[in-house]
Scaffold this motif. Structure first.
Motif, PDB file in Angstrom:
ATOM      1  N   VAL A  79      13.111 -20.832  38.603  1.00 45.11           N
ATOM      2  CA  VAL A  79      13.540 -21.726  39.675  1.00 45.11           C
ATOM      3  C   VAL A  79      14.872 -22.342  39.264  1.00 45.11           C
ATOM      4  O   VAL A  79      14.955 -22.997  38.227  1.00 45.11           O
ATOM      5  CB  VAL A  79      12.495 -22.831  39.933  1.00 45.11           C
ATOM      6  CG1 VAL A  79      12.909 -23.673  41.131  1.00 45.11           C
ATOM      7  CG2 VAL A  79      11.118 -22.224  40.158  1.00 45.11           C
ATOM      8  N   ARG A  80      15.911 -22.093  40.061  1.00 44.10           N
ATOM      9  CA  ARG A  80      17.274 -22.479  39.658  1.00 44.10           C
ATOM     10  C   ARG A  80      17.734 -23.780  40.301  1.00 44.10           C
ATOM     11  O   ARG A  80      17.267 -24.149  41.378  1.00 44.10           O
ATOM     12  CB  ARG A  80      18.230 -21.345  40.014  1.00 44.10           C
ATOM     13  CG  ARG A  80      18.237 -20.220  38.979  1.00 44.10           C
ATOM     14  CD  ARG A  80      19.126 -19.093  39.424  1.00 44.10           C
ATOM     15  NE  ARG A  80      18.583 -18.414  40.593  1.00 44.10           N
ATOM     16  CZ  ARG A  80      17.711 -17.412  40.514  1.00 44.10           C
ATOM     17  NH1 ARG A  80      17.302 -16.981  39.336  1.00 44.10           N
ATOM     18  NH2 ARG A  80      17.254 -16.838  41.614  1.00 44.10           N
ATOM     19  N   PRO A  81      18.673 -24.442  39.640  1.00 45.36           N
ATOM     20  CA  PRO A  81      19.189 -25.706  40.174  1.00 45.36           C
ATOM     21  C   PRO A  81      20.126 -25.516  41.375  1.00 45.36           C
ATOM     22  O   PRO A  81      20.644 -24.424  41.593  1.00 45.36           O
ATOM     23  CB  PRO A  81      19.956 -26.307  38.990  1.00 45.36           C
ATOM     24  CG  PRO A  81      20.212 -25.205  38.049  1.00 45.36           C
ATOM     25  CD  PRO A  81      19.224 -24.124  38.315  1.00 45.36           C
ATOM     26  N   GLY A  82      20.320 -26.577  42.127  1.00 44.73           N
ATOM     27  CA  GLY A  82      21.301 -26.586  43.211  1.00 44.73           C
ATOM     28  C   GLY A  82      20.803 -26.043  44.530  1.00 44.73           C
ATOM     29  O   GLY A  82      21.524 -26.071  45.522  1.00 44.73           O
ATOM     30  N   ILE A  83      19.574 -25.520  44.551  1.00 43.33           N
ATOM     31  CA  ILE A  83      19.029 -24.985  45.796  1.00 43.33           C
ATOM     32  C   ILE A  83      17.579 -25.422  45.956  1.00 43.33           C
ATOM     33  O   ILE A  83      16.944 -25.857  44.998  1.00 43.33           O
ATOM     34  CB  ILE A  83      19.079 -23.427  45.840  1.00 43.33           C
ATOM     35  CG1 ILE A  83      18.440 -22.832  44.577  1.00 43.33           C
ATOM     36  CG2 ILE A  83      20.509 -22.930  46.001  1.00 43.33           C
ATOM     37  CD1 ILE A  83      18.274 -21.325  44.633  1.00 43.33           C
ATOM     38  N   VAL A  84      17.096 -25.311  47.176  1.00 44.81           N
ATOM     39  CA  VAL A  84      15.677 -25.545  47.426  1.00 44.81           C
ATOM     40  C   VAL A  84      14.960 -24.201  47.307  1.00 44.81           C
ATOM     41  O   VAL A  84      15.307 -23.251  48.006  1.00 44.81           O
ATOM     42  CB  VAL A  84      15.444 -26.132  48.831  1.00 44.81           C
ATOM     43  CG1 VAL A  84      13.948 -26.279  49.096  1.00 44.81           C
ATOM     44  CG2 VAL A  84      16.150 -27.466  48.989  1.00 44.81           C
ATOM     45  N   THR A  85      14.018 -24.127  46.381  1.00 40.94           N
ATOM     46  CA  THR A  85      13.239 -22.905  46.230  1.00 40.94           C
ATOM     47  C   THR A  85      11.869 -23.114  46.867  1.00 40.94           C
ATOM     48  O   THR A  85      11.143 -24.025  46.483  1.00 40.94           O
ATOM     49  CB  THR A  85      13.068 -22.533  44.749  1.00 40.94           C
ATOM     50  OG1 THR A  85      14.364 -22.326  44.180  1.00 40.94           O
ATOM     51  CG2 THR A  85      12.243 -21.267  44.595  1.00 40.94           C
ATOM     52  N   GLY A  86      11.577 -22.298  47.860  1.00 40.15           N
ATOM     53  CA  GLY A  86      10.284 -22.387  48.529  1.00 40.15           C
ATOM     54  C   GLY A  86       9.257 -21.557  47.782  1.00 40.15           C
ATOM     55  O   GLY A  86       9.547 -20.446  47.347  1.00 40.15           O
ATOM     56  N   PHE A  87       8.065 -22.115  47.630  1.00 38.89           N
ATOM     57  CA  PHE A  87       6.980 -21.426  46.928  1.00 38.89           C
ATOM     58  C   PHE A  87       5.909 -21.200  47.982  1.00 38.89           C
ATOM     59  O   PHE A  87       5.218 -22.123  48.393  1.00 38.89           O
ATOM     60  CB  PHE A  87       6.485 -22.324  45.798  1.00 38.89           C
ATOM     61  CG  PHE A  87       5.539 -21.653  44.835  1.00 38.89           C
ATOM     62  CD1 PHE A  87       5.629 -20.307  44.536  1.00 38.89           C
ATOM     63  CD2 PHE A  87       4.571 -22.411  44.183  1.00 38.89           C
ATOM     64  CE1 PHE A  87       4.765 -19.709  43.634  1.00 38.89           C
ATOM     65  CE2 PHE A  87       3.705 -21.830  43.274  1.00 38.89           C
ATOM     66  CZ  PHE A  87       3.810 -20.479  43.002  1.00 38.89           C
ATOM     67  N   LEU A  88       5.820 -19.953  48.430  1.00 39.91           N
ATOM     68  CA  LEU A  88       5.076 -19.674  49.632  1.00 39.91           C
ATOM     69  C   LEU A  88       3.878 -18.779  49.349  1.00 39.91           C
ATOM     70  O   LEU A  88       3.956 -17.854  48.542  1.00 39.91           O
ATOM     71  CB  LEU A  88       6.032 -18.968  50.599  1.00 39.91           C
ATOM     72  CG  LEU A  88       5.720 -18.975  52.075  1.00 39.91           C
ATOM     73  CD1 LEU A  88       5.647 -20.401  52.578  1.00 39.91           C
ATOM     74  CD2 LEU A  88       6.800 -18.215  52.825  1.00 39.91           C
TER      75      LEU A  88
END
Lengths: 341, 256
Positions: free
Chosen positions: A24-33
């Motif tokens: 999971v990287r910084p600077g973005i919203v990571t959706g966990f679906l």
């Protein structure tokens, strides 16, 4: 930065989380679906060191969770809005958390202000509505001003205003360069907030891709045709080497050929068209298609025997059609399987 | 993770819930109130006692009689301090904030123990002086041999009852289950085992029966207990240590 490497959790025979590896990287919203029961919450609990992994590893900025000094200043988490003592006031709830991580008392007032709970800071948490409880949980996550934030189903049970607030909050946090990891079982919700998607089904990683790529790769696009001279249209298209699928109600569907080309072919043959419309399967559909594959993969030893989306029961409603529910999708899979048997 | 931070946090937790006030308040009121009543009744009854019972009349221990009931409130205090984390779901938030589970548990227990010790000692001294004040000529003085030890011991006893309950609650997690086991055990089973001659030998080594020895100044005439006041207290302390180790090991091992 959150790194999972082969993370696995087994409860007896049941595998809740199966060799998950992603970053999971910084600077973005990571959706966990993933659908309910896919292992999202279990994964998040292992990330926080609450549950012990059966195998594999998860690290936050290169360290295990229990190696972090004052962990709330590295990662803030909202797991469950009701994970608090109802008899304690909102202020004292946040104060005891702040003290345990060496966070100054003034910061408690700040986060209460951020989530809009200053007016009820002295009230006991058990009197809070679900939305207020959620805001208090988020205040706790923000307390240490962490670079990583993790929210488990944050919009569950919220009113539209609350949902809107959380969406903007998450986008704002990511825009500040923070890592935002948010779980959901609703594709439509993710489409509005997430830049990157991690999809799991039955504990297994199904996709780890940018939102745009996910849509491109997983949603089926096709052209729908209707014509009073349907037979002739089929022949014309067939001669041009184009495969046509009859979709019922006098409509034809064509995959992989642009609407302009089809229109030109019809015009060239002097045919009347009542409809020529490019269609795109909805995101919800794309997501269900993906997770349905995992269901089928587990039930079938030979997934190739019935490619998903090709059976008669496959969703073909296009954008306007209501997305079928989970059970419906599963029933379709079952029906298809029975036909194949 | 600095332990002082966690201690401060646990102090905020314990002082910010109402159950702390009413459990400890009840322990104080019941122990002192019932102690005064029993002291008064016992001294009035002194003239009706046989020679043997007069020999064994222990004014100090009688003033602590209310603790038999008051200790139940201490048990509730000890159970709720730990098990409320689980029943409310707070435990997941707490362990996210303090992932070092040993630090978390022992800081929580340290704060609660200190509070129970202060309340226990205050209760013991007030119960002693109030109890003696209604016993007229039969009263004991704080300067008498063994009396100060018994009064401090009564405070320590109340403290250890609470700590033992914390250890049991850490193992069982559910407040209802913990209370459902501890209450009947201390109120009924321990007394029955201790008073039936066949099981007396076992009863003597239960935490409360052994711990009560420290409140005695005058031993019963035909006393055959194989340990003294501090020996009994040591046995009780071993029970407490065992419960705490059990609680720690399970907390460490389990998923939260």
């Amino acid at each position: 930065m959150i790194e999972l490497a082969g993370l696995t959790k087994r409860y007896g025979e049941k595998v809740a989380v199966d060799r998950l590896t992603f970053t999971v990287r910084p600077g973005i919203v990571t959706g966990f679906l993933g659908p309910n029961g896919a292992g999202k919450s279990t994964t998040m609990r292992m990330l926080l060191g609450l549950d012990h992994p059966t195998a594999g590893d998860v690290r936050i900025d290169g360290l295990h969770y229990d190696q972090l000094k004052d962990p709330m200043t590295y990662i803030g988490a909202l797991l469950d809005a009701k994970a608090m003592h109802g008899g304690r006031s909102a202020f004292n709830h946040l104060l005891c958390l702040a003290q345990s991580n060496g966070i100054p008392r003034a910061r408690v007032h700040e986060v209460l202000d951020t989530v809009g709970l200053t007016a009820v800071a002295g009230k006991k948490a058990k009197g809070f509505s679900l939305g207020m409880g959620q805001r208090l949980g988020i205040a706790g996550a923000l307390l240490g001003d962490p670079q990583i934030l993790m929210f488990d189903e944050p919009v569950n049970g919220l009113d539209p205003e609350g949902i809107h607030w959380i969406r903007n909050l998450m986008k704002g946090l990511a825009a500040q360069g923070r890592t935002v990891f948010v779980s959901s079982h609703l594709m439509s919700e993710m489409a509005l907030t997430a830049d990157h998607l991690v999809v799991i089904g039955q504990g297994r990683l199904l996709a780890d891709t940018s939102m745009a790529d996910f849509i491109r790769a997983n949603s089926r696009s096709y052209v729908r045709l209707r014509s009073p001279q349907q037979e002739r249209l089929r022949d014309v298209l067939h001669e041009a080497g184009i495969t046509v699928v009859e979709a019922g109600n006098g409509t034809l569907e064509v995959d992989g050929v642009g609407a302009d080309r089809l229109g030109e072919l019809a015009a060239g043959a002097g045919l009347v068209l009542h409809e020529l419309s490019p269609q795109q399967a909805s995101l919800e559909e794309a997501f269900m298609q993906l997770t349905a594959e995992s269901v089928e993969y587990h039930a079938h030893s030979d997934p190739a025997s019935s490619p998903p989306g090709a059976g008669p029961g496959a969703p073909s409603g296009g954008v306007s059609g209501p997305a079928p529910g989970w059970g419906e999708q599963w029933n379709q899979q079952q029906a298809r399987k029975n036909e194949g048997a | 993770m600095a332990a002082t931070q966690v201690l401060r946090s646990e102090w905020t937790k314990i002082r910010s819930v109402s159950s702390t006030v009413w459990t400890l308040g009840l322990a104080v009121v019941v122990s002192i109130g019932l102690g005064i009543l029993i002291s008064w009744l016992a001294s009035n009854d002194f003239d009706n006692l046989g020679a043997k019972d007069r020999m064994g009349f222990d004014a100090t221990a009688i003033s602590f009689a209310g603790m038999g009931l008051g200790q139940l409130a201490m048990i509730v205090f000890g159970v709720l301090v730990v098990a409320n984390e689980y029943s409310t779901g707070m435990i997941r938030t707490s362990l996210s904030a303090v992932p070092q589970r040993g630090t978390f548990l022992f800081c929580k227990i340290a704060v609660a123990t200190l509070l129970a010790l202060v309340v226990g000692l205050i209760t013991a001294f007030i119960a002693f002086f109030a109890g003696q004040s209604v016993m007229g000529e039969h009263k004991a003085s704080i300067g008498d041999a063994g009396v100060l030890r018994a009064v401090i011991g009564a405070g320590l006893y109340m403290t250890l009852i609470a700590v033992f309950s914390m250890g049991v609650a850490a193992m069982l997690r559910s407040p209802m289950l913990s209370l459902g086991i501890l209450m009947p055990f201390f109120f009924l089973i321990s007394n029955i085992l201790g008073n039936v001659s066949a099981t007396e030998k076992i009863g003597q080594f239960l935490p409360d029966q052994a711990g009560l020895k420290i409140m005695e100044v005058v031993s019963p005439v035909d006393d055959d207990t194989p340990y003294g006041p501090w020996g009994g207290f040591g046995i009780m302390a071993l029970w407490v240590v065992a419960a705490l180790i059990g609680g720690y090991v399970l907390l460490k091992k389990r998923d939260a």
